[in-house]
Design an enzyme around this catalytic site. Structure first.
Site, mmCIF file in Angstrom:
data_model
loop_
_atom_site.group_PDB
_atom_site.id
_atom_site.type_symbol
_atom_site.label_atom_id
_atom_site.label_comp_id
_atom_site.label_asym_id
_atom_site.label_seq_id
_atom_site.Cartn_x
_atom_site.Cartn_y
_atom_site.Cartn_z
ATOM 1 C CE1 TYR A 106 -2.634 2.811 0.646
ATOM 2 C CE2 TYR A 106 -3.098 3.068 3.375
ATOM 3 C CZ TYR A 106 -3.428 3.544 1.965
ATOM 4 O OH TYR A 106 -4.241 4.209 2.268
ATOM 5 C CG ASP B 79 -3.609 -2.903 7.340
ATOM 6 O OD1 ASP B 79 -5.311 -3.141 7.254
ATOM 7 O OD2 ASP B 79 -3.542 -1.586 7.087
ATOM 8 C CB ILE C 82 -7.923 -3.121 5.603
ATOM 9 C CG1 ILE C 82 -8.901 -1.552 6.197
ATOM 10 C CG2 ILE C 82 -7.491 -2.504 5.267
ATOM 11 C CD1 ILE C 82 -8.216 -0.665 5.728
ATOM 12 C CE LYS D 193 -9.761 1.381 2.029
ATOM 13 N NZ LYS D 193 -9.928 2.795 1.662
#
Length: 491
Positions: free
Chosen positions: A151, A236, A238, A277
């Site tokens: 990311y 992560d 998400i 998200k």
């Protein structure tokens, strides 16, 4: 400003470039902001395909909100809670919110693992979660190892205020960019050889930008490695609720809770999550840290006072996340819509010969444009990206901004728009690719003609002597002279 420039009055961190926004990833956003596409008012504008946002299922949340007015303290049905919620400031968060979040995190992982509400720490989105974790886990100059591509904004989220470094674990397209133990060991030993202290491994699962999930064996390998080297493992997750096809998502929490790694040091395992998200609620700024380390939970709680989620937001979400029946319907329908959008977009690309890495999660596709590069360099990738931004008017994100070591890959977000806008985007891609192929054909034809011309006149020598033989000697100045007068290529 008298007495010198304004920058002299600010800190080195504030005036430095650690914000990470000197990147093509953010430049694409600026291009969109200057000329945003609008179906009704600006169809020639830039279409935003650099924003990983889920707008496909917001109608479901809107419907729930309308039918549950008691979830808001600003309605007659919820006003009885107004004073309690408006005055609440404890940075532990509303007890009912933490309980609902823990319940939902288990639900989104298929009920295979349970979460302790007392380990849920609020943050201002996943950005705040990563910033807080970096503050808790590492000192300036320390490093996280991160599999590539990763990311683009991690450089800002993890490093700007903490002063830590992100060092790449090089992954490659030959195995779908899957993380291997050899690559991890190489990155770790390379950092140590440079005198850099590695404090953690940061992974996104499901992956941003790849749209793939990590296998259970890979997660177990990471936990084993972290335990053996005494480094933190930050997962992560998400996009945990945005998996729309097999294989199923496996959380690091499941690996830990099931005992897949005997002797695993739980104090080294941490999860970052958010509702930005899976729910398309980035404006709510709801992120959480879930840590198995008591000291990290305690420190992160104190830090959370710098990025609290409003009590009104907590109150609303506590009601919604606790509605298990609604959440089950939402997750199932969201997965169905994501699968349909992903399928339509990738099939539209295949119509003009463009493929993507095979993915089953997230709000984007990892698009392969390596065949359209002038040459295999980062500079050629950025050159192609500028054409796509400024001429095709699509804000896609180049792989270099995700630290991808193979030029020609692009992340393309397709869940942040309606069907009609996506079809406009596909039409633009089709036109661009077809024009590119046409130019390639023309260049090949010109190159072929140039090679023929470089050979000069062609002479055909026939056996024999005398006038008849001499008359048969043909000087050919063009390949067309070899053709019969009746050839379809002769006009």
């Amino acid at each position: 400003m008298a007495g010198g420039s304004g920058s002299e009055l600010l800190s080195r961190i504030a005036t430095g470039d650690g914000h990470g926004e000197n990147s093509s990833y953010f430049d694409g956003w600026k291009a969109y902001d200057m000329n945003p596409f609008d179906l009704d008012h600006n169809r020639g504008g830039v279409i935003q395909m650099g924003l990983a946002e889920n707008q496909l299922s917001l109608d479901l949340i809107e419907e729930w909100s309308m039918s549950h007015p008691e979830a808001s303290i600003c309605t007659p049905q919820g006003a009885s809670q107004f004073r309690r919620i408006a005055n609440f400031q404890d940075y532990h968060g509303l007890p009912e919110f933490r309980e609902a979040m823990a319940l939902f995190m288990g639900q989104v992982r298929g009920g295979k693992v349970t979460f302790d509400p007392d380990r849920v720490v609020m943050c201002g989105g996943a950005t705040g979660a990563q910033d807080t974790l970096a503050f808790c886990l590492a000192d300036p100059g320390d490093a996280y190892l991160v599999p590539t591509p990763y990311y683009a904004a991690f450089d800002r989220d993890c490093c700007w205020r903490s002063g830590i470094k992100l060092l790449p674990i090089e992954c490659h397209s030959s195995n779908g960019f899957a993380l291997t133990e050899d690559a991890l060991v190489s990155a770790y030993e390379g950092a140590r050889a440079q005198g850099v202290r590695v404090k953690g491994i940061l992974v996104t699962n499901p992956s941003n930008p790849l749209g793939t999930v990590m296998s259970r064996s890979t997660l177990a390998m990471l936990a084993e490695f972290a335990t053996a080297r005494r480094v933190h493992l930050i997962c992560d997750e998400i996009y945990a609720g945005s998996v729309f096809a097999k294989p199923d998502f496996v959380s690091i929490a499941e690996v830990v809770e099931r005992g897949d790694v005997p002797g695993c040091n739980r104090d080294l395992i941490h999860i970052a999550y958010s509702l930005s998200k899976d729910f398309g609620l980035p404006g709510f700024r709801v992120g959480v840290i879930y840590s198995y380390n008591d000291a990290v939970v305690s420190c992160a709680r104190r830090m959370s006072s710098f990025g609290l989620v409003s009590s009104q937001t907590q109150f609303f979400l506590a009601r919604m996340l606790s509605d298990g029946e609604f959440m089950a319907r939402f997750l199932a329908e969201s997965a169905r819509r994501l699968a349909r959008r992903h399928g339509r977009f990738t099939s539209g690309l295949r119509e003009v010969g463009i493929t993507c890495l095979e993915g089953n999660a997230g709000l984007f596709s990892w698009m392969d444009l390596r065949g359209m590069l002038r040459d295999k360099t980062p500079e050629a990738e950025l050159e192609l990206w500028r054409v796509i931004i400024h001429e095709v008017k699509l804000n896609v994100s180049p792989g270099t901004s995700f630290h991808c070591g193979e030029p020609g890959w692009f992340r393309v977000c397709h869940a942040n728009m309606d069907d009609e806008t996506m079809e406009v985007a596909l039409e633009r891609i089709h036109s661009f690719v077809n024009e590119h192929h046409q130019r390639q054909r023309e260049q090949q034809q010109k190159a072929k003609a140039k090679r023929w011309a470089a050979r000069g006149p062609l002479h055909l020598s026939l056996p024999g002597r005398g006038a008849a033989a001499a008359a048969s000697h043909l000087a050919l100045s063009s390949p067309l002279a070899l053709m019969s007068p009746h050839s379809p290529m002769v006009r």
